[in-house]
Design an enzyme around this catalytic site. Structure first.
Site: not given
Ligand code: ACO
Length: 324
Positions: A112, A251, A281
């Site tokens: 990214c 980004h 993204n």
């Molecule tokens: N829909 C519904 N539920 C979901 C989904 C979905 N798409 N994905 C995960 N869940 C569930 C999980 O299974 C988990 O369930 P559980 O509690 O029963 O185990 C629950 O939601 C919480 O999951 P987490 O992974 O803890 O959720 P979080 O609040 O961390 O959000 C996310 C996940 C959105 C991926 C977050 O961590 C995030 O934004 N991370 C940054 C990732 C990113 O931006 N990456 C891009 C690439 S790097 C970059 O560009 C910077």
């Protein structure tokens, strides 16, 4: 003499995938995706719409704005992690597609952060040889690298391309400076395999799959901290006050990361350009797509200081300052 952005361009595939469309293929909801990421829609490339085609269309648009002909381009750098071939490079396909016959061309992979890395590289070429005109493109077809059964990742990514034409100008316009960082120790938190490269025996075993794999929570934590540190280091290096920045074009990772960054830096949200809600993204393409949208919407005026910042797999991160 400065390295100025002479024109910007972008291309987004026509097909729009909504959160409601995702609800039909994985166990998720529009509400969950919007709350956690801010994303509502993303664009998905059509059949045969390879990464280089997205890149070439963005490039043509940037060349038109710059009033520069493809045959006058000396170098094409494409930042991508989703070229349809490992060899030749995406940039060589772009060169062929747009008819940039005198250019040499290559790709870089900084995930990214690829566009910020490529911009810094191009600036250094132009500082060394002010006669050069350079196309820097960020292009991704991440829908082809997404595991559509993995709800942790498939909700986040989208396809698209953005491009800038760079050339030397008199005066103080142009790239002010950049700070780039990497930490390969953290590779496993965000990665994508191709075929194993080190051991012929491994080729016999099942491939781990050419998909993005991500530890979302860890990525979130590092992304906010790293982008903040890169920005502060760059402002210090260039002796520019944060107040002097007219627009931050980050980004487009997700809205929560960007809101957290805004909060930590203590800048007004109106100074941060966000379009991740529409395109998801798009990795290396996200900054040039956002830059083009901000530029065409007149959110950037001559003389404005624009701050770019990025974070991605590697980990790689960085920031760049441009006087428009
Ligand atoms: N829909 C519904 N539920 C979901 C989904 C979905 N798409 N994905 C995960 N869940 C569930 C999980 O299974 C988990 O369930 P559980 O509690 O029963 O185990 C629950 O939601 C919480 O999951 P987490 O992974 O803890 O959720 P979080 O609040 O961390 O959000 C996310 C996940 C959105 C991926 C977050 O961590 C995030 O934004 N991370 C940054 C990732 C990113 O931006 N990456 C891009 C690439 S790097 C970059 O560009 C910077």
């Amino acid at each position: 003499m400065g390295t100025a952005i002479l024109g910007t361009g972008a291309y987004l595939p026509e097909r729009v995938m909504t959160n409601q469309d995702l609800e039909k293929i994985i166990d998720t909801s529009d509400e969950w995706i919007q709350t956690r990421t801010g994303i509502r829609t993303r664009c998905i490339g059509g059949k045969g719409e390879e990464t280089y085609l997205l890149a070439a269309r963005a490039a043509v648009s940037a060349l038109e704005m710059a009033g520069v002909s493809a045959v006058d381009i000396d170098l094409i750098v494409v930042a991508t992690i989703s070229s349809h071939m490992l060899m030749p490079s995406c940039a060589c396909f772009v060169q062929k597609e747009i008819g940039a016959s005198k250019a040499f061309a290559y790709d870089i992979n900084a995930a990214c952060s690829g566009f910020v890395y490529a911009l810094d590289l191009a600036d250094k070429y132009i500082q060394a040889d002010p006669g050069k005109k350079i196309l820097v493109i960020g292009a991704e077809a991440l829908s082809s690298r997404t595991n559509w059964e993995d709800r942790n990742t498939c909700i986040i990514f989208g396809d698209g391309a953005g491009a800038v034409v760079l050339g030397a100008v008199e005066g103080d316009r142009g790239v002010i400076g950049a700070r780039l960082f990497s930490d390969g120790n953290l590779w496993s938190l965000l990665h994508m395999h191709t075929a194993p490269s080190c051991n012929p025996e491994l080729l016999q075993s099942a491939s781990p799959g050419v998909h993005i794999v991500m530890e979302g929570r860890e990525v979130f934590k590092y992304a906010v901290k790293a982008m903040e540190e890169a920005i502060l280091a760059l402002l210090e290096q260039e002796q520019v006050a944060l107040d002097a920045v007219s627009l931050v074009v980050p980004h487009q990772a997700n809205v929560r990361i960007l809101n957290k960054l805004v909060e930590r830096l203590g800048i007004g949200a109106e100074k941060v350009f966000i379009n991740v809600q529409k395109y998801g993204n798009t990795s290396a393409a996200s900054i040039p797509i956002a830059l083009d949208e901000a530029n065409r919407a007149s959110r950037i005026q001559a003389g404005d200081i624009v701050l770019l910042c990025s974070f991605g797999g590697g980990f790689t991160w960085g920031a760049a300052l441009i006087r428009w």
